[in-house]
Design a protein around this motif. Structure first.
Motif, short mmCIF file in Angstrom:
data_model
loop_
_atom_site.label_atom_id
_atom_site.label_comp_id
_atom_site.label_asym_id
_atom_site.label_seq_id
_atom_site.Cartn_x
_atom_site.Cartn_y
_atom_site.Cartn_z
N LEU A 15 0.80 -1.22 0.00
CA LEU A 15 0.00 0.00 0.00
C LEU A 15 0.84 1.28 0.00
O LEU A 15 0.30 2.36 -0.20
CB LEU A 15 -0.92 0.03 1.23
CG LEU A 15 -2.04 -0.98 1.25
CD1 LEU A 15 -2.77 -0.93 2.58
CD2 LEU A 15 -3.01 -0.71 0.11
N LYS A 16 2.13 1.13 0.22
CA LYS A 16 2.98 2.31 0.32
C LYS A 16 3.07 2.99 -1.05
O LYS A 16 3.49 2.38 -2.03
CB LYS A 16 4.38 1.93 0.81
CG LYS A 16 5.23 3.12 1.13
CD LYS A 16 6.50 2.73 1.83
CE LYS A 16 7.27 3.97 2.20
NZ LYS A 16 8.48 3.67 2.93
N PRO A 17 2.69 4.27 -1.13
CA PRO A 17 2.69 4.97 -2.41
C PRO A 17 4.10 5.42 -2.81
O PRO A 17 5.00 5.52 -1.97
CB PRO A 17 1.80 6.19 -2.16
CG PRO A 17 1.97 6.45 -0.71
CD PRO A 17 2.14 5.11 -0.05
N GLU A 18 4.27 5.68 -4.09
CA GLU A 18 5.54 6.21 -4.57
C GLU A 18 5.62 7.70 -4.21
O GLU A 18 4.61 8.36 -4.07
CB GLU A 18 5.64 6.05 -6.09
CG GLU A 18 5.73 4.61 -6.54
CD GLU A 18 5.84 4.50 -8.05
OE1 GLU A 18 6.19 5.50 -8.69
OE2 GLU A 18 5.58 3.41 -8.56
N LYS A 19 6.84 8.18 -4.07
CA LYS A 19 7.05 9.59 -3.77
C LYS A 19 6.55 10.44 -4.94
O LYS A 19 6.61 10.00 -6.09
CB LYS A 19 8.53 9.88 -3.51
CG LYS A 19 9.10 9.10 -2.35
CD LYS A 19 8.53 9.59 -1.05
CE LYS A 19 9.11 8.81 0.11
NZ LYS A 19 8.37 8.96 1.32
N PRO A 20 6.07 11.66 -4.67
CA PRO A 20 5.60 12.50 -5.79
C PRO A 20 6.75 12.86 -6.72
O PRO A 20 7.86 13.14 -6.28
CB PRO A 20 5.03 13.74 -5.10
CG PRO A 20 5.57 13.74 -3.73
CD PRO A 20 5.94 12.32 -3.40
N ASN A 21 6.47 12.82 -8.01
CA ASN A 21 7.51 13.12 -8.98
C ASN A 21 7.49 14.58 -9.41
O ASN A 21 8.33 15.00 -10.19
CB ASN A 21 7.40 12.20 -10.20
CG ASN A 21 6.02 12.24 -10.81
OD1 ASN A 21 5.16 12.97 -10.37
ND2 ASN A 21 5.80 11.43 -11.83
N HIS A 22 6.55 15.35 -8.93
CA HIS A 22 6.47 16.77 -9.24
C HIS A 22 6.76 17.59 -8.00
O HIS A 22 6.38 17.21 -6.90
CB HIS A 22 5.06 17.14 -9.72
CG HIS A 22 4.72 16.58 -11.05
ND1 HIS A 22 4.64 15.24 -11.31
CD2 HIS A 22 4.43 17.20 -12.21
CE1 HIS A 22 4.31 15.06 -12.57
NE2 HIS A 22 4.17 16.23 -13.15
N THR A 23 7.44 18.70 -8.20
CA THR A 23 7.62 19.67 -7.13
C THR A 23 7.23 21.03 -7.66
O THR A 23 7.33 21.29 -8.87
CB THR A 23 9.09 19.73 -6.63
OG1 THR A 23 9.93 20.01 -7.73
CG2 THR A 23 9.50 18.43 -5.97
N TYR A 24 6.79 21.87 -6.80
CA TYR A 24 6.38 23.21 -7.19
C TYR A 24 7.60 24.06 -7.47
O TYR A 24 8.54 24.10 -6.69
CB TYR A 24 5.54 23.85 -6.07
CG TYR A 24 5.16 25.27 -6.36
CD1 TYR A 24 4.23 25.57 -7.34
CD2 TYR A 24 5.76 26.32 -5.69
CE1 TYR A 24 3.88 26.87 -7.63
CE2 TYR A 24 5.43 27.63 -5.96
CZ TYR A 24 4.48 27.90 -6.93
OH TYR A 24 4.15 29.20 -7.20
N VAL A 25 7.60 24.73 -8.63
CA VAL A 25 8.69 25.61 -9.02
C VAL A 25 8.13 27.02 -9.08
O VAL A 25 7.27 27.31 -9.91
CB VAL A 25 9.28 25.21 -10.40
CG1 VAL A 25 10.39 26.16 -10.81
CG2 VAL A 25 9.77 23.78 -10.36
N PRO A 26 8.57 27.91 -8.17
CA PRO A 26 8.03 29.28 -8.20
C PRO A 26 8.46 30.01 -9.46
O PRO A 26 9.60 29.89 -9.90
CB PRO A 26 8.62 29.93 -6.95
CG PRO A 26 9.71 29.04 -6.49
CD PRO A 26 9.51 27.70 -7.09
N ARG A 27 7.53 30.76 -10.05
CA ARG A 27 7.79 31.49 -11.28
C ARG A 27 7.15 32.87 -11.21
O ARG A 27 6.12 33.05 -10.58
CB ARG A 27 7.23 30.75 -12.49
CG ARG A 27 7.85 29.40 -12.74
CD ARG A 27 7.11 28.66 -13.85
NE ARG A 27 7.65 27.33 -14.03
CZ ARG A 27 8.56 27.02 -14.94
NH1 ARG A 27 9.04 27.93 -15.74
NH2 ARG A 27 9.00 25.78 -15.04
N ILE A 28 7.76 33.81 -11.91
CA ILE A 28 7.18 35.14 -12.09
C ILE A 28 7.09 35.37 -13.59
O ILE A 28 8.11 35.35 -14.28
CB ILE A 28 8.04 36.23 -11.41
CG1 ILE A 28 8.07 36.00 -9.90
CG2 ILE A 28 7.51 37.61 -11.73
CD1 ILE A 28 8.93 36.97 -9.14
N PHE A 29 5.88 35.56 -14.07
CA PHE A 29 5.61 35.73 -15.50
C PHE A 29 6.25 34.62 -16.33
O PHE A 29 6.78 34.85 -17.41
CB PHE A 29 6.09 37.11 -15.99
CG PHE A 29 5.42 38.25 -15.29
CD1 PHE A 29 4.05 38.44 -15.39
CD2 PHE A 29 6.16 39.14 -14.54
CE1 PHE A 29 3.43 39.49 -14.74
CE2 PHE A 29 5.55 40.19 -13.89
CZ PHE A 29 4.19 40.37 -13.98
#
Length: 143
Positions: free
Chosen positions: A81-95
């Motif tokens: 049942l152990k899920p995989e780690k998320p493969n996306h991370t938030y990348v801050p952006r301006i315009f």
């Protein structure tokens, strides 16, 4: 353990509030094994972080009832049942442009800690600094 398995499958303890976890079911965890020290929190196995539960009923339960080991023991028992780690991370952006790490929110929060470790150099030994000191001497007393 079987009762907790059913509760986990039904997401009775809540879901992870993090966007990239996509509503991952969570498990209860205590921050300490000592009674009456803190209330129960929910542990997300996908991002491996703990959060405050949204339910007011869960927020009143002592975290020591579940202890610090319950979610880890649960996934040792039910490893499939152990899920995989998320493969996306938030990348801050301006315009649409990525923000340089030096200017990001994370580095600005860490910057005061780094400055406190470095000694502050307020006096400079330059010729301009020495001439200022020479001009600020006490005037001689004329009688």
């Amino acid at each position: 353990m079987n009762a907790m398995l059913e509760k986990y499958k039904n997401a009775d303890f809540g879901r992870c509030p993090r966007v990239f976890c996509n509503g991952q079911p969570c498990l209860p965890v205590g921050q300490t094994d000592v009674a009456r020290m803190s209330t129960v929190k929910i542990f997300c196995p996908k991002c491996a972080d703990i959060y405050y539960p949204r339910s007011k009923y869960q927020g009143n339960i002592d975290g020591a009832y579940f202890g610090t080991t319950f979610p880890h023991l649960f996934f040792m028992t039910y490893g499939y049942l152990k899920p995989e780690k998320p493969n996306h991370t938030y990348v801050p952006r301006i315009f649409g442009f990525k923000i340089h790490k030096q200017n990001s929110l994370e580095s600005s929060q860490q910057q005061p800690q780094n400055n406190s470790q470095q000694p502050m150099n307020t006096q400079q030994n330059t010729s301009a600094g020495n001439s200022k000191l020479a001009n600020t001497q006490e005037p001689s007393k004329a009688t």
